[in-house]
Design a protein around this motif. Structure first.
Motif, PDB file in Angstrom:
ATOM      1  N   PRO A 244      66.468  23.609  15.548  1.00  0.00           N
ATOM      2  CA  PRO A 244      66.366  24.870  16.289  1.00  0.00           C
ATOM      3  C   PRO A 244      65.118  25.622  15.861  1.00  0.00           C
ATOM      4  O   PRO A 244      64.463  25.280  14.871  1.00  0.00           O
ATOM      5  CB  PRO A 244      67.636  25.617  15.888  1.00  0.00           C
ATOM      6  CG  PRO A 244      67.982  25.074  14.545  1.00  0.00           C
ATOM      7  CD  PRO A 244      67.567  23.633  14.566  1.00  0.00           C
ATOM      8  N   TYR A 245      64.779  26.657  16.620  1.00  0.00           N
ATOM      9  CA  TYR A 245      63.571  27.418  16.325  1.00  0.00           C
ATOM     10  C   TYR A 245      63.649  27.976  14.909  1.00  0.00           C
ATOM     11  O   TYR A 245      64.633  28.590  14.500  1.00  0.00           O
ATOM     12  CB  TYR A 245      63.415  28.570  17.313  1.00  0.00           C
ATOM     13  CG  TYR A 245      62.109  29.322  17.131  1.00  0.00           C
ATOM     14  CD1 TYR A 245      60.962  28.906  17.777  1.00  0.00           C
ATOM     15  CD2 TYR A 245      62.030  30.435  16.302  1.00  0.00           C
ATOM     16  CE1 TYR A 245      59.765  29.580  17.619  1.00  0.00           C
ATOM     17  CE2 TYR A 245      60.834  31.124  16.130  1.00  0.00           C
ATOM     18  CZ  TYR A 245      59.703  30.683  16.785  1.00  0.00           C
ATOM     19  OH  TYR A 245      58.517  31.347  16.612  1.00  0.00           O
ATOM     20  N   GLY A 246      62.578  27.738  14.167  1.00  0.00           N
ATOM     21  CA  GLY A 246      62.513  28.197  12.789  1.00  0.00           C
ATOM     22  C   GLY A 246      61.392  27.478  12.058  1.00  0.00           C
ATOM     23  O   GLY A 246      60.603  26.729  12.654  1.00  0.00           O
ATOM     24  N   GLU A 247      61.309  27.669  10.758  1.00  0.00           N
ATOM     25  CA  GLU A 247      60.184  27.115  10.000  1.00  0.00           C
ATOM     26  C   GLU A 247      60.126  25.603  10.087  1.00  0.00           C
ATOM     27  O   GLU A 247      59.041  25.031  10.228  1.00  0.00           O
ATOM     28  CB  GLU A 247      60.268  27.559   8.534  1.00  0.00           C
ATOM     29  CG  GLU A 247      59.084  27.062   7.712  1.00  0.00           C
ATOM     30  CD  GLU A 247      59.034  27.658   6.330  1.00  0.00           C
ATOM     31  OE1 GLU A 247      58.081  27.347   5.582  1.00  0.00           O
ATOM     32  OE2 GLU A 247      59.950  28.450   5.984  1.00  0.00           O
ATOM     33  N   ARG A 248      61.267  24.935  10.022  1.00  0.00           N
ATOM     34  CA  ARG A 248      61.251  23.471  10.054  1.00  0.00           C
ATOM     35  C   ARG A 248      60.695  22.963  11.386  1.00  0.00           C
ATOM     36  O   ARG A 248      59.866  22.046  11.415  1.00  0.00           O
ATOM     37  CB  ARG A 248      62.653  22.907   9.815  1.00  0.00           C
ATOM     38  CG  ARG A 248      62.691  21.375   9.764  1.00  0.00           C
ATOM     39  CD  ARG A 248      64.056  20.874   9.300  1.00  0.00           C
ATOM     40  NE  ARG A 248      64.121  19.417   9.320  1.00  0.00           N
ATOM     41  CZ  ARG A 248      63.627  18.638   8.382  1.00  0.00           C
ATOM     42  NH1 ARG A 248      63.022  19.172   7.319  1.00  0.00           N
ATOM     43  NH2 ARG A 248      63.733  17.323   8.465  1.00  0.00           N
ATOM     44  N   GLN A 249      61.142  23.557  12.493  1.00  0.00           N
ATOM     45  CA  GLN A 249      60.631  23.132  13.802  1.00  0.00           C
ATOM     46  C   GLN A 249      59.138  23.372  13.902  1.00  0.00           C
ATOM     47  O   GLN A 249      58.381  22.518  14.392  1.00  0.00           O
ATOM     48  CB  GLN A 249      61.359  23.892  14.923  1.00  0.00           C
ATOM     49  CG  GLN A 249      60.913  23.467  16.322  1.00  0.00           C
ATOM     50  CD  GLN A 249      61.362  24.436  17.400  1.00  0.00           C
ATOM     51  OE1 GLN A 249      60.602  25.294  17.828  1.00  0.00           O
ATOM     52  NE2 GLN A 249      62.604  24.304  17.832  1.00  0.00           N
ATOM     53  N   ILE A 250      58.688  24.523  13.429  1.00  0.00           N
ATOM     54  CA  ILE A 250      57.279  24.876  13.558  1.00  0.00           C
ATOM     55  C   ILE A 250      56.401  23.957  12.719  1.00  0.00           C
ATOM     56  O   ILE A 250      55.396  23.408  13.190  1.00  0.00           O
ATOM     57  CB  ILE A 250      57.074  26.351  13.152  1.00  0.00           C
ATOM     58  CG1 ILE A 250      57.779  27.264  14.170  1.00  0.00           C
ATOM     59  CG2 ILE A 250      55.584  26.695  13.060  1.00  0.00           C
ATOM     60  CD1 ILE A 250      57.915  28.695  13.717  1.00  0.00           C
ATOM     61  N   ARG A 251      56.786  23.748  11.455  1.00  0.00           N
ATOM     62  CA  ARG A 251      55.949  22.910  10.583  1.00  0.00           C
ATOM     63  C   ARG A 251      55.963  21.455  11.039  1.00  0.00           C
ATOM     64  O   ARG A 251      54.946  20.752  10.925  1.00  0.00           O
ATOM     65  CB  ARG A 251      56.421  23.030   9.140  1.00  0.00           C
ATOM     66  CG  ARG A 251      56.102  24.394   8.519  1.00  0.00           C
ATOM     67  CD  ARG A 251      56.176  24.358   7.012  1.00  0.00           C
ATOM     68  NE  ARG A 251      55.877  25.652   6.419  1.00  0.00           N
ATOM     69  CZ  ARG A 251      54.651  26.120   6.189  1.00  0.00           C
ATOM     70  NH1 ARG A 251      53.599  25.384   6.518  1.00  0.00           N
ATOM     71  NH2 ARG A 251      54.487  27.305   5.636  1.00  0.00           N
ATOM     72  N   LYS A 252      57.085  20.994  11.563  1.00  0.00           N
ATOM     73  CA  LYS A 252      57.156  19.609  12.034  1.00  0.00           C
ATOM     74  C   LYS A 252      56.216  19.389  13.220  1.00  0.00           C
ATOM     75  O   LYS A 252      55.702  18.284  13.419  1.00  0.00           O
ATOM     76  CB  LYS A 252      58.591  19.270  12.429  1.00  0.00           C
ATOM     77  CG  LYS A 252      58.772  17.816  12.856  1.00  0.00           C
ATOM     78  CD  LYS A 252      60.209  17.528  13.241  1.00  0.00           C
ATOM     79  CE  LYS A 252      60.335  16.082  13.732  1.00  0.00           C
ATOM     80  NZ  LYS A 252      61.719  15.772  14.178  1.00  0.00           N
ATOM     81  N   ALA A 253      55.975  20.434  14.015  1.00  0.00           N
ATOM     82  CA  ALA A 253      55.141  20.305  15.206  1.00  0.00           C
ATOM     83  C   ALA A 253      53.651  20.440  14.913  1.00  0.00           C
ATOM     84  O   ALA A 253      52.834  20.222  15.808  1.00  0.00           O
ATOM     85  CB  ALA A 253      55.553  21.361  16.234  1.00  0.00           C
ATOM     86  N   LEU A 254      53.289  20.797  13.680  1.00  0.00           N
ATOM     87  CA  LEU A 254      51.897  21.041  13.318  1.00  0.00           C
ATOM     88  C   LEU A 254      51.397  20.016  12.315  1.00  0.00           C
ATOM     89  O   LEU A 254      52.189  19.377  11.608  1.00  0.00           O
ATOM     90  CB  LEU A 254      51.758  22.444  12.718  1.00  0.00           C
ATOM     91  CG  LEU A 254      51.996  23.629  13.646  1.00  0.00           C
ATOM     92  CD1 LEU A 254      52.031  24.928  12.845  1.00  0.00           C
ATOM     93  CD2 LEU A 254      50.914  23.691  14.723  1.00  0.00           C
ATOM     94  N   PRO A 255      50.066  19.861  12.201  1.00  0.00           N
ATOM     95  CA  PRO A 255      49.516  19.050  11.112  1.00  0.00           C
ATOM     96  C   PRO A 255      49.894  19.658   9.762  1.00  0.00           C
ATOM     97  O   PRO A 255      50.302  20.824   9.674  1.00  0.00           O
ATOM     98  CB  PRO A 255      47.994  19.127  11.354  1.00  0.00           C
ATOM     99  CG  PRO A 255      47.847  19.465  12.795  1.00  0.00           C
ATOM    100  CD  PRO A 255      49.026  20.339  13.126  1.00  0.00           C
ATOM    101  N   GLN A 256      49.745  18.878   8.717  1.00  0.00           N
ATOM    102  CA  GLN A 256      50.087  19.356   7.376  1.00  0.00           C
ATOM    103  C   GLN A 256      49.203  20.537   6.980  1.00  0.00           C
ATOM    104  O   GLN A 256      48.081  20.689   7.468  1.00  0.00           O
ATOM    105  CB  GLN A 256      49.930  18.230   6.359  1.00  0.00           C
ATOM    106  CG  GLN A 256      50.977  17.126   6.510  1.00  0.00           C
ATOM    107  CD  GLN A 256      50.853  16.085   5.400  1.00  0.00           C
ATOM    108  OE1 GLN A 256      49.881  16.070   4.646  1.00  0.00           O
ATOM    109  NE2 GLN A 256      51.863  15.236   5.299  1.00  0.00           N
ATOM    110  N   ASP A 257      49.753  21.351   6.072  1.00  0.00           N
ATOM    111  CA  ASP A 257      49.028  22.490   5.501  1.00  0.00           C
ATOM    112  C   ASP A 257      48.730  23.586   6.524  1.00  0.00           C
ATOM    113  O   ASP A 257      47.691  24.258   6.458  1.00  0.00           O
ATOM    114  CB  ASP A 257      47.710  22.026   4.843  1.00  0.00           C
ATOM    115  CG  ASP A 257      47.958  20.998   3.742  1.00  0.00           C
ATOM    116  OD1 ASP A 257      48.951  21.165   3.005  1.00  0.00           O
ATOM    117  OD2 ASP A 257      47.167  20.041   3.646  1.00  0.00           O
ATOM    118  N   ALA A 258      49.645  23.768   7.475  1.00  0.00           N
ATOM    119  CA  ALA A 258      49.488  24.872   8.416  1.00  0.00           C
ATOM    120  C   ALA A 258      49.494  26.190   7.651  1.00  0.00           C
ATOM    121  O   ALA A 258      50.195  26.331   6.640  1.00  0.00           O
ATOM    122  CB  ALA A 258      50.624  24.851   9.437  1.00  0.00           C
TER     123      ALA A 258
END
Length: 428
Positions: A244-258
């Motif tokens: 669900p929407y949250g830090e895990r979803q956001i970081r998983k969708a971005l390259p490392q070290d966002a």
């Protein structure tokens, strides 16, 4: 001979269609006002230089320009290659540029944090096609003077509440941030100079897929290593669990070290929306790192309104902190959300019409005019809506047309009938 049709890309609305559109607009206005927004109005015409100041993106190319008064044929010929010399005004192509000008003009009379509603037609010289018009209605809410995530959360909450009220429950908002997008493109290796073209191509991701985007980026001559880094990111192995929407979803969708700060802002936005919708279940947001939105004036958060019944967005917006400063000389934070009214109105099931009775008075030709108007006045005084119709041979067709126009009842009027004593019958 001139055609009797409206100009291409513009439409007439019959009474029943117009009434339906007004009922939808009434719901939108009511929900916006319930969330603390106040309606304003700006002219449909703005100065040419303002509409072509480089802040309207591709819409500036679609602007309808108004010819300066007093130009003779020689002046028009001389200015054929310079539209700016021929025009001093133009029809607005959106409501955001006029709003920025309005705020700069009236700031001294407005609260520190101003929440505005703007609803009205805009014009773009589009190529007419299904769902794309040259004149259409926009329904905007904007917040000026608030640089916190509270503004975005209020806009999203009000917009979601509005489509719920229209019977379109289940809507959600796709979220991204232009600063996150810039960081991501930089991490891939795209240069600042090539970024505008890269964004145009990436915006086609939903339509052409990763292979299509990679191909077009290569054809554009984008940095080869950056194109390969983008391809590798898009085809990386991923686990399939749902987040669900949250830090895990956001970081998983971005390259490392966002960037931690930007991620934290996006997470906080979801928490704020959730707090504003208690009992609504899961946060109705999803992070989309490749959401672009084409307007060049966006500086931070960007978002689009989606609904599971359609594969296109029903609205969108974002933060445009740099626009008002162009008119005011000092920066003012601003963020807005626009509902696509023409798309919404086609999805909304019929809303209940005004509960007041709408009556057709069918009269014979010999009923004196004063008597007819006395009957009408009596029903209007009781809060009804009344139409006078002379009886025709085909009474059934007359009543069917009245019903299609929103009338709910009829009464027959004969000479000598007393006002207020008519037998009113249902058209149902």
């Amino acid at each position: 001979m001139a055609t009797v049709n409206p100009p291409r890309g513009m439409r007439d609305f019959l009474p029943a269609d117009k009434a339906r559109r007004e009922r939808v607009l009434a719901v939108i206005r009511e929900r916006y006002r319930a969330h603390g927004f106040d309606e304003i109005e700006t002219p449909v015409v703005e100065e040419y230089d303002r509409l072509h100041a480089g802040i309207g993106g591709d819409n500036e190319k679609l602007s309808y320009n108004i010819l300066r008064r007093g130009l003779d044929a020689d002046a028009i010929r001389q200015g054929a290659d310079d539209p700016a010399s021929l025009s001093d005004l133009g029809l607005r192509y959106d409501l955001t540029v006029p709003l920025a000008r309005f705020y700069a003009t009236n700031r001294g009379q407005l609260p520190t944090v101003f929440r505005s509603i703007q609803i009205g037609p805009v014009w773009r010289a589009e190529r007419p096609q299904k769902g794309r018009y040259r004149q259409f209605v926009q329904c905007d809410i904007d917040i000026m003077g608030d640089d916190s995530a509270r503004a975005e959360a209020e806009l999203m909450t009000a917009s979601l509440d509005t489509i719920d009220a229209l019977g379109l429950e289940g809507g959600m908002v796709r979220v991204n941030d232009r600063r996150v997008l810039d960081w991501m493109l930089d991490s891939f290796g795209f240069t600042v100079e090539e970024r505008p073209g890269v964004l145009i191509t990436i915006d086609k991701l939903d339509k052409v897929g990763t292979d299509g985007v990679v191909k077009e980026l290569s054809e554009r001559g984008a940095t080869a290593a950056a194109v390969e880094a983008f391809r590798a990111f898009m085809t990386r192995p991923q686990t399939m669990e749902y987040n669900p929407y949250g830090e895990r979803q956001i970081r998983k969708a971005l390259p490392q070290d966002a960037p931690d700060g930007l991620v934290a802002e996006l997470v906080a936005l979801g928490e704020a929306v959730a707090a504003a919708r208690p009992g609504a279940g899961e946060i109705p947001l999803v992070f989309d790192p490749f959401l672009v939105r084409g307007m060049g004036y966006y500086t931070g958060t960007i978002f689009e309104l989606a609904h599971p019944s359609v594969d296109y967005s029903l609205g969108g917006g974002g933060r445009y902190d740099g626009m008002i400063g162009r008119f005011l000389g000092q920066q003012v934070p601003a963020v807005g959300f626009s509902i696509g009214f023409e798309r919404i109105v086609d999805l909304v099931a019929s809303l209940e019409a005004d509960e007041s009775e709408a009556v057709v008075l069918v009269h014979d030709a010999d009923v004196p005019l004063p008597e007819l108007l006395a009957h009408k006045a009596a029903l209007v005084a009781d809060g009804g809506r009344v139409r006078l119709e002379r009886r025709t041979k085909n009474l059934k067709a007359l009543l069917e047309r009245a019903s299609a126009d929103g009338y709910t009842a009829f009464a027959t009027v004969r000479a000598g009938d007393e006002p207020g004593a008519l037998e009113v019958k249902s058209l149902a």
